[in-house]
Design an enzyme around this catalytic site. Structure first.
Site, short mmCIF file in Angstrom:
data_model
loop_
_atom_site.label_atom_id
_atom_site.label_comp_id
_atom_site.label_asym_id
_atom_site.label_seq_id
_atom_site.Cartn_x
_atom_site.Cartn_y
_atom_site.Cartn_z
CG HIS A 136 -1.67 1.27 1.44
ND1 HIS A 136 -2.59 1.72 0.53
CD2 HIS A 136 -1.64 2.18 2.45
CE1 HIS A 136 -3.11 2.86 0.97
NE2 HIS A 136 -2.54 3.16 2.12
CG ASP A 201 -2.47 5.62 4.64
OD1 ASP A 201 -3.14 5.32 3.64
OD2 ASP A 201 -1.94 4.77 5.38
CB CYS A 254 -3.00 3.70 -2.35
SG CYS A 254 -2.23 2.25 -3.12
#
Length: 309
Positions: A136, A201, A254
């Protein structure tokens, strides 16, 4: 969970031999150290629903810093490649075991020490570190690494409007009220500056504490090596903050959000560092939705400009 793109298996020709990836571009266009090669295989990562790989991440970050946004913020910034944190965070290799008496932070620093050999990162205001953890992507921004005290300064508004990347695709979007702590949103006379780590994030799935610890350890050794004096980088002296940032609404963007965080920071940086930092309205989601096509068009334009084409 959003994952980074893994290398696809290479196509096989009729004779059963693997075909090499088709090179599209080397960036920067002018020959220099650290050029990034973008292939047709990398370009496929920009298809809808695909996960961005490290080549696309590193290419666009380098583009933003060198010529995409420009301005004083870019000049005061340093961008690490996606390989930096990967090297910093990996476990000791077999050849490193003999140095068991050497502190772990020194072993980790040894792996990446040459990457800033010609640049003093403590003269920079912002260090951008792309991180891929458990497949990620998210962004870490180290702010004012050379500052050892909290400062309050007069706010200096930027002259003119925000910088925009050359050739940027424009989409009609409703104007948003910029976050209060940013260059465009700040309405007070004084700002607070502090040495800190901002984590951005788009899913908040990863544990960031260890990432921040490794970066502090790296900065501590880098300071000792470059400045020849000891300095502790601790959670008290360099606080960390998980910023409230625009969030992705799918399982594959992401990496795209990471790139937009950097671009937005260069265009409209945080100027007041009273933690936590709230950036929910930094940019509309539509801007991220157009980002894949924007980067693809950029690569193809640069390909056409490449010498000897």
């Amino acid at each position: 969970m959003a994952k980074s793109s893994r290398l696809r298996s290479r196509p096989v020709n009729r004779s059963g031999l693997q075909q090499l990836p088709t090179r599209l571009l080397q960036y920067p266009l002018v020959p220099c150290k650290g050029r990034i090669t973008v292939t047709q295989e990398d370009l496929a990562c920009l298809d809808a629903g695909e996960f961005l790989n490290d080549v696309i991440i590193d290419f666009y970050l380098k583009y933003l810093l060198l010529e995409g946004v420009g301005g004083s913020v870019a000049q005061r910034s340093h961008v690490f490649s996606s390989f930096f944190y990967r090297q910093l965070s990996r476990r000791r290799a077999a050849g490193e075991d003999h140095a068991s008496s050497v502190p772990d932070r020194h072993i980790r620093h040894q792996r990446v020490k040459t990457w800033t050999r010609n640049e003093d990162i403590f003269t920079k205001d912002f260090l951008f570190v792309p991180v891929n953890q458990e497949s990620h992507w998210f962004l870490v921004v180290v702010c004012f690494p050379g500052l050892d005290v909290v400062r309050h300064e007069d706010f200096q508004p930027a002259a003119g409007g925000p910088d925009r990347p050359a050739g940027k695709i424009t989409v009609n979007m409703k104007p948003q009220q910029p976050p209060e702590c940013t260059q465009q949103g700040w309405r007070k006379r004084r700002v607070m500056k502090r040495s800190c780590i901002l984590v951005m994030d788009s899913l908040k799935l990863s544990n960031h504490e260890n990432v921040c610890r490794l970066i502090r350890d790296y900065l501590q050794v880098e300071w000792e090596v470059r400045r020849k004096t000891p300095r502790l980088f601790t959670p008290d002296s360099m606080r960390s903050c998980s910023c409230r940032v625009p969030q992705q609404d799918n399982s594959s963007d992401c990496g795209v959000y990471l790139l937009q965080y950097v671009e937005s920071f260069l265009q409209n940086p945080v100027v007041h560092f009273d933690l936590p930092v709230r950036l929910e309205n930094w940019f509309p989601r539509q801007r991220v939705r157009q980002k894949r096509d924007e980067i693809r068009s950029l690569i193809m334009r640069l390909k056409d400009k490449e010498p000897n084409k």
